[in-house]
Design a protein around this motif. Structure first.
Motif, short mmCIF file in Angstrom:
data_model
loop_
_atom_site.label_atom_id
_atom_site.label_comp_id
_atom_site.label_asym_id
_atom_site.label_seq_id
_atom_site.Cartn_x
_atom_site.Cartn_y
_atom_site.Cartn_z
N ILE A 1 1.01 -1.27 0.00
CA ILE A 1 -0.05 0.08 0.01
C ILE A 1 1.01 1.18 0.03
N LYS A 2 0.60 2.07 -0.79
CA LYS A 2 1.60 3.26 -1.19
C LYS A 2 1.11 4.37 -0.28
N ASP A 3 1.52 4.24 1.13
CA ASP A 3 1.32 5.30 2.00
C ASP A 3 2.61 6.01 2.40
N GLY A 4 2.63 6.68 3.33
CA GLY A 4 3.93 7.44 3.39
C GLY A 4 5.20 6.49 3.84
N SER A 5 4.86 5.36 4.42
CA SER A 5 6.13 4.65 4.94
C SER A 5 6.34 3.39 4.11
N TRP A 6 5.77 3.00 2.97
CA TRP A 6 5.71 1.97 2.02
C TRP A 6 7.26 1.70 1.56
N VAL A 7 7.80 2.58 1.35
CA VAL A 7 9.50 2.48 0.89
C VAL A 7 10.06 1.85 2.01
N GLU A 8 10.30 2.36 3.29
CA GLU A 8 10.76 1.86 4.30
C GLU A 8 10.30 0.39 4.71
N SER A 9 9.18 0.21 4.57
CA SER A 9 8.47 -1.28 4.98
C SER A 9 9.06 -2.29 3.98
N TYR A 10 9.05 -1.87 2.49
CA TYR A 10 9.39 -2.46 1.64
C TYR A 10 10.86 -2.92 1.75
N CYS A 11 11.75 -1.94 1.89
CA CYS A 11 13.13 -2.18 2.02
C CYS A 11 13.57 -3.14 3.26
N ASN A 12 12.65 -2.76 4.32
CA ASN A 12 12.91 -3.65 5.64
C ASN A 12 12.42 -5.13 5.37
N VAL A 13 11.61 -5.30 4.68
CA VAL A 13 11.06 -6.88 4.06
C VAL A 13 12.23 -7.45 3.54
N ALA A 14 12.67 -6.71 2.32
CA ALA A 14 13.74 -7.47 1.39
C ALA A 14 14.86 -7.44 2.30
N ILE A 15 15.55 -6.50 3.24
CA ILE A 15 16.58 -6.98 4.06
C ILE A 15 16.56 -8.01 4.93
N GLY A 16 15.37 -8.14 5.52
CA GLY A 16 14.97 -9.42 6.19
C GLY A 16 15.16 -10.37 5.57
N LEU A 17 14.48 -10.76 4.42
CA LEU A 17 14.42 -11.97 3.74
C LEU A 17 16.00 -12.11 3.33
N SER A 18 16.62 -11.25 2.95
CA SER A 18 18.22 -11.44 2.35
C SER A 18 18.95 -12.08 3.54
N GLU A 19 18.77 -11.40 4.73
CA GLU A 19 19.26 -11.81 5.88
C GLU A 19 19.14 -13.47 6.21
N SER B 1 13.49 -0.92 -8.77
CA SER B 1 14.47 -0.02 -9.10
C SER B 1 13.98 1.56 -8.97
N HIS B 2 12.72 1.56 -8.34
CA HIS B 2 12.41 3.12 -8.11
C HIS B 2 13.44 3.89 -7.32
N ASP B 3 13.34 5.25 -7.50
CA ASP B 3 14.39 5.93 -7.03
C ASP B 3 14.42 5.83 -5.27
N ASP B 4 13.18 6.06 -5.14
CA ASP B 4 12.89 5.97 -3.52
C ASP B 4 13.53 4.89 -3.03
N VAL B 5 13.31 3.53 -3.61
CA VAL B 5 13.67 2.24 -2.96
C VAL B 5 15.24 2.36 -2.97
N ARG B 6 15.78 2.83 -4.10
CA ARG B 6 17.34 2.78 -4.07
C ARG B 6 17.88 3.69 -3.06
N LYS B 7 17.61 4.74 -3.04
CA LYS B 7 17.86 6.01 -1.88
C LYS B 7 17.65 5.18 -0.43
N GLN B 8 16.55 4.52 -0.10
CA GLN B 8 16.21 4.01 1.08
C GLN B 8 17.30 2.84 1.54
N LEU B 9 17.59 1.90 0.43
CA LEU B 9 18.42 0.80 0.49
C LEU B 9 19.83 1.33 0.90
#
Length: 156
Positions: free
Chosen positions: A31-49, A58-66
């Motif tokens: 859901i594209k709310d104010g914190s979706w990018v941080e949540s999305y990246c946190n899920v990605a990091i958790g799964l990677s770990e 490759s959204h700009d906001d996703v790259r910057k958050q990572l």
């Protein structure tokens, strides 16, 4: 490992054929709310770990958050500026085959912003652990996502 992948690099195809070790983390499921990018990246990091290869958008906001997260095991794959027309054809073809709205949006975005998006992606990629620019393969070889990822992970 997290792989930031430009549209049409083979994220979904690779994840389907490597379903026990790779995940295509589809951003459209968030859901594209104010914190979706941080949540999305946190899920990605958790799964990677947990040992998964996680493909992210490759959204700009996703790259910057990572980059902001400080997570180190991030690799980027994107097409070179020189293969713009080939990539636009590839995106167009994918849309006509899938008829998915997300594929239409990706094609239209690239149609109007390819040069600036690739330049920005390329600049961010310099700050990741590694990157691969599609379009500079040796004579007689073609891009293969599995080989690129194996080389990044294992140096083979």
């Amino acid at each position: 490992m997290i792989i930031v992948g430009y549209p049409c690099i083979g994220k979904s195809t690779y994840a389907v054929s490597h379903k026990y070790k790779a995940i295509d983390l589809e951003s459209s499921n968030f859901i594209k709310d104010g914190s979706w990018v941080e949540s999305y990246c946190n899920v990605a990091i958790g799964l990677s770990e947990q040992g998964y290869d996680v493909f992210v958008s490759s959204h700009d906001d996703v790259r910057k958050q990572l980059l902001k997260s400080g997570y180190k095991n991030i690799f980027a794959i994107y097409p070179s500026p020189e293969i713009k027309n080939k990539w636009l054809e590839k995106l167009s073809y994918r849309f006509w085959i899938t008829d998915l709205d997300k594929d239409y949006r990706a094609w239209q975005r690239a149609l109007h912003h390819y040069d600036e998006d690739v330049a920005s992606f390329k600049e961010d990629a310099k700050h990741f652990y590694g990157f691969y620019e599609i379009g500079h393969e040796p004579e007689g070889e073609s891009y293969d996502i599995a080989s690129v990822l194996d080389e990044f992970k294992y140096g083979c």
